[in-house]
Design a protein around this motif. Structure first.
Motif, PDB file in Angstrom:
ATOM      1  N   SER A 193      12.479 -13.195   4.278  1.00 54.88           N
ATOM      2  CA  SER A 193      11.856 -11.872   4.165  1.00 54.88           C
ATOM      3  C   SER A 193      10.341 -12.002   4.035  1.00 54.88           C
ATOM      4  O   SER A 193       9.588 -11.271   4.690  1.00 54.88           O
ATOM      5  CB  SER A 193      12.427 -11.133   2.956  1.00 54.88           C
ATOM      6  N   LEU A 194       9.905 -12.943   3.193  1.00 54.19           N
ATOM      7  CA  LEU A 194       8.465 -13.145   3.018  1.00 54.19           C
ATOM      8  C   LEU A 194       7.824 -13.636   4.309  1.00 54.19           C
ATOM      9  O   LEU A 194       6.763 -13.141   4.719  1.00 54.19           O
ATOM     10  CB  LEU A 194       8.221 -14.145   1.887  1.00 54.19           C
ATOM     11  N   GLY A 209       8.885 -13.246   7.378  1.00 57.07           N
ATOM     12  CA  GLY A 209       8.858 -12.162   8.361  1.00 57.07           C
ATOM     13  C   GLY A 209       7.743 -11.167   8.086  1.00 57.07           C
ATOM     14  O   GLY A 209       7.046 -10.724   9.013  1.00 57.07           O
ATOM     15  N   THR A 210       7.559 -10.812   6.812  1.00 57.16           N
ATOM     16  CA  THR A 210       6.492  -9.870   6.449  1.00 57.16           C
ATOM     17  C   THR A 210       5.116 -10.447   6.747  1.00 57.16           C
ATOM     18  O   THR A 210       4.244  -9.770   7.314  1.00 57.16           O
ATOM     19  CB  THR A 210       6.596  -9.511   4.958  1.00 57.16           C
ATOM     20  N   LEU A 211       4.910 -11.723   6.369  1.00 59.15           N
ATOM     21  CA  LEU A 211       3.606 -12.352   6.614  1.00 59.15           C
ATOM     22  C   LEU A 211       3.352 -12.542   8.110  1.00 59.15           C
ATOM     23  O   LEU A 211       2.207 -12.410   8.560  1.00 59.15           O
ATOM     24  CB  LEU A 211       3.553 -13.702   5.899  1.00 59.15           C
ATOM     25  N   THR A 212       4.401 -12.834   8.865  1.00 58.26           N
ATOM     26  CA  THR A 212       4.233 -12.968  10.318  1.00 58.26           C
ATOM     27  C   THR A 212       3.800 -11.647  10.944  1.00 58.26           C
ATOM     28  O   THR A 212       2.885 -11.608  11.776  1.00 58.26           O
ATOM     29  CB  THR A 212       5.546 -13.437  10.958  1.00 58.26           C
ATOM     30  N   ALA A 213       4.460 -10.562  10.515  1.00 60.13           N
ATOM     31  CA  ALA A 213       4.077  -9.240  11.024  1.00 60.13           C
ATOM     32  C   ALA A 213       2.642  -8.904  10.625  1.00 60.13           C
ATOM     33  O   ALA A 213       1.864  -8.361  11.425  1.00 60.13           O
ATOM     34  CB  ALA A 213       5.034  -8.179  10.497  1.00 60.13           C
ATOM     35  N   LEU A 214       2.274  -9.243   9.394  1.00 63.59           N
ATOM     36  CA  LEU A 214       0.910  -8.969   8.924  1.00 63.59           C
ATOM     37  C   LEU A 214      -0.114  -9.769   9.722  1.00 63.59           C
ATOM     38  O   LEU A 214      -1.168  -9.240  10.113  1.00 63.59           O
ATOM     39  CB  LEU A 214       0.817  -9.303   7.433  1.00 63.59           C
ATOM     40  N   CYS A 215       0.186 -11.056   9.973  1.00 59.97           N
ATOM     41  CA  CYS A 215      -0.731 -11.887  10.762  1.00 59.97           C
ATOM     42  C   CYS A 215      -0.893 -11.336  12.176  1.00 59.97           C
ATOM     43  O   CYS A 215      -2.010 -11.316  12.720  1.00 59.97           O
ATOM     44  CB  CYS A 215      -0.211 -13.322  10.820  1.00 59.97           C
ATOM     45  N   THR A 263      -5.628 -16.741   8.426  1.00 61.14           N
ATOM     46  CA  THR A 263      -4.418 -15.981   8.095  1.00 61.14           C
ATOM     47  C   THR A 263      -3.182 -16.874   8.123  1.00 61.14           C
ATOM     48  O   THR A 263      -2.291 -16.733   7.276  1.00 61.14           O
ATOM     49  CB  THR A 263      -4.230 -14.811   9.076  1.00 61.14           C
ATOM     50  N   SER A 322      -0.971 -17.602   4.894  1.00 61.17           N
ATOM     51  CA  SER A 322       0.457 -17.292   4.925  1.00 61.17           C
ATOM     52  C   SER A 322       1.293 -18.501   4.521  1.00 61.17           C
ATOM     53  O   SER A 322       2.240 -18.382   3.732  1.00 61.17           O
ATOM     54  CB  SER A 322       0.859 -16.827   6.328  1.00 61.17           C
ATOM     55  N   CYS A 329       1.019 -18.971   0.848  1.00 61.21           N
ATOM     56  CA  CYS A 329       1.829 -17.984   0.132  1.00 61.21           C
ATOM     57  C   CYS A 329       3.312 -18.366   0.159  1.00 61.21           C
ATOM     58  O   CYS A 329       4.001 -18.280  -0.864  1.00 61.21           O
ATOM     59  CB  CYS A 329       1.642 -16.604   0.759  1.00 61.21           C
TER      60      CYS A 329
END
Length: 410
Positions: free
Chosen positions: A16-17, A19-25, A161, A165, A168
Motif C-alpha cells: 500500500s505504501l 503504491g501510494t509513493l509510486t503514484a505520488l512520484c 523523489t 520514496s 520512506c
C-alpha cells in the motif's frame, strides 16, 4: 498461522505504501515535466510573436506565481535560443545566433535539418525544445530553445523523489517489523484462547457423556432394548466423535514444533492410503485410481500427513457420485509435492467452492447427515497442510471437484 498473518500484514502495508509513493512520484515528476515543457512552449511562442526578441516586462513579477511564464529584466540574458527563417522552398534564409554561444551557423543548420526530418511542428531535439511556425509568405520560422537546465532539474527531482520514496519504504519496513508483533498479539492471544477453550470444553464434555452412556447402558440392561435408549446412545457416540474432531482441529491449527518435524516419505503414505481406501470405495459402488510418484519426501509429522490423506479420501468417497471414479495423484512440481484428490460431484454448485473449508459448512446438509459428516473434515485438512507450510485449494472442472495440497519438499 500467526506468522503467516504477520507476514501478510507486512506485505499489504508495504504494498500500500509503495503504491501510494509510486503514484505520488508519477504525479510530481510528470507534472514537473509538463510544466517545464509548457513553459518552454510559452517562451518559444513569445519569441515568435516578437520577432525573436523578449518584450519589456509590463507588470511586477511574483516568483510565487503558479503556473505560467513571467518576464523579468534578466530573462533575455538567462535564456539561450536561436531563430532560423526558411523560404517557401525550405531553404535557410536567415539565422539568428546572437543569443546562443554553443552553436555556430553550420551546427544550427544541422539541427534544422534534423528538426525538419522529424516531421513534427514541436518537440525535443536532444535538450533543445523547438517550435515551427508557418508564415504568410509561405516560409517558416523555427525557434529553438536551450532547455538543458530545466531538463536537468527535472531529472534531479526524479532522483530525489525516488530516493525519498525508497527511504520512506525502508523506514516504514523497519517500524513495521518492530511493531507488527505487537499489532498481531491481540489476535494471537484470542486465537490461543479459542483453542484452549475448545480443548478444555471438549475434555469437560467427555465426562458427562461417558456418564450418560453408562447410565443408558444400565437402563438398557434393566428394561431391555428400547428405541429411545438406542437413539440416546447413537447421539452420545455422535457427540463423542464430534468432540474428538474438534480437539483434532484445535491441535492441527497449532504451530508445528521443529522438534516434532522429521523427514516423511509422502509417496509411501499416499500409496498405502490409496490401497486401504480402494475396497471401501468399491463397497460404495465407486472406483479409486491412484498415480503416485515415488520417493517424494517432506518434513512433518507422519500421523498428521496420514490424517490428511484420510480426510481427503474419506470426503471423496462420501460425496462422489454413484459409480464415479475417484483419482488420487501425487506429483512433483519444482520444490513442491502436489497431492490431488478428485471425484465427480455433479450436485455441487461451483459458487460453494470457496466455502468448503469453512467450519461446519456442508454443501448438502441432508446428504451430510446420511454420511455422518460434521463439516469440519476439510477445515482440519487445511489446518494440517498450513501446519506443514503448504496450501490446500479446491477447484471444479466440469462435474469433478479436485482438492489439491501443495507441500514443500525437503
Amino acid at each position: 498461522m500467526i506468522r503467516t498473518l504477520r507476514r501478510r500484514f507486512l506485505l499489504i502495508a508495504l504494498a500500500s505504501l509503495a503504491g501510494t509513493l509510486t503514484a505520488l512520484c508519477l504525479v510530481i515528476n510528470l507534472g514537473y515535466r509538463y510544466m517545464t515543457t509548457d513553459r518552454a512552449d510559452e517562451v518559444i511562442q513569445l519569441l515568435h510573436q516578437n520577432a525573436g526578441q523578449f518584450p519589456e516586462p509590463e507588470a511586477p513579477v511574483d516568483p510565487a506565481a503558479f503556473p505560467g511564464f513571467q518576464i523579468t529584466m534578466e530573462t533575455p540574458f538567462e535564456t539561450r535560443y536561436f531563430v532560423v527563417r526558411l523560404t517557401s522552398q525550405l531553404e535557410v534564409a536567415d539565422v539568428d545566433t546572437d543569443h546562443i554561444a554553443a552553436l555556430d551557423r553550420k551546427r544550427v543548420v544541422e539541427q534544422v535539418e534534423y528538426i525538419l526530418d522529424s516531421g513534427r511542428t514541436s518537440g525535443y531535439s536532444g535538450y533543445y525544445r523547438y517550435g515551427i511556425f508557418n508564415e504568410e509568405d509561405g516560409g517558416q520560422t523555427i525557434v529553438v530553445l536551450d532547455c538543458f537546465l530545466q531538463l536537468q532539474a527535472a531529472s534531479n527531482v526524479l532522483r530525489l523523489t525516488l530516493l525519498a520514496s525508497l527511504a520512506c519504504v525502508a523506514i516504514v519496513f523497519l517500524l513495521l517489523v518492530l511493531l507488527s508483533r505487537r499489532v498481531v498479539r491481540p489476535f494471537a492471544e484470542n486465537l490461543e484462547k479459542q483453542r484452549r477453550f475448545v480443548t478444555d470444553a471438549s475434555h469437560e464434555l467427555k465426562t458427562p457423556l461417558a456418564v450418560i452412556s453408562a447410565n443408558t447402558g444400565l437402563l438398557e440392561a434393566s428394561i431391555g432394548e428400547n428405541r429411545w435408549l438406542e437413539s440416546t446412545q447413537v447421539q452420545v457416540r455422535r457427540l463423542d466423535r464430534l468432540i474428538g474432531h474438534l480437539v483434532e482441529l484445535a491441535r492441527s491449527e497449532e504451530a508445528l514444533p521443529e522438534a516434532e518435524a522429521e523427514p516423511v516419505e509422502l509417496s509411501r503414505i499416499a500409496a498405502a492410503q490409496a490401497e486401504d481406501y480402494g475396497p471401501l470405495a468399491q463397497a460404495s459402488g465407486k472406483t479409486l485410481e491412484s498415480d503416485v510418484v515415488p520417493n517424494l519426501v517432506v518434513r512433518g509429522v507422519t500421523e498428521n500427513l496420514k490424517r490428511l490423506h484420510t480426510l481427503l479420501l474419506d470426503n471423496a468417497v462420501k460425496y462422489c457420485d454413484a459409480g464415479g471414479v475417484i483419482r488420487l495423484t501425487l506429483t512433483q512440481q519444482g520444490r513442491w509435492a502436489v497431492l490431488a484428490v478428485s471425484n465427480p460431484c455433479a450436485g455441487l454448485d461451483p459458487a460453494q467452492i470457496p466455502r468448503l473449508f469453512d467450519r461446519f459448512y456442508r454443501a448438502d446438509p441432508s446428504r451430510s447427515r446420511e454420511t455422518g459428516g460434521y463439516g469440519i473434515g476439510l477445515s482440519t485438512a487445511r489446518a494440517i497442510v498450513q501446519r506443514h507450510k503448504g496450501k490446500l485449494t479446491a477447484a471444479m472442472e466440469g462435474d469433478r471437484v479436485t482438492f489439491t495440497a501443495r507441500l514443500p519438499l525437503t
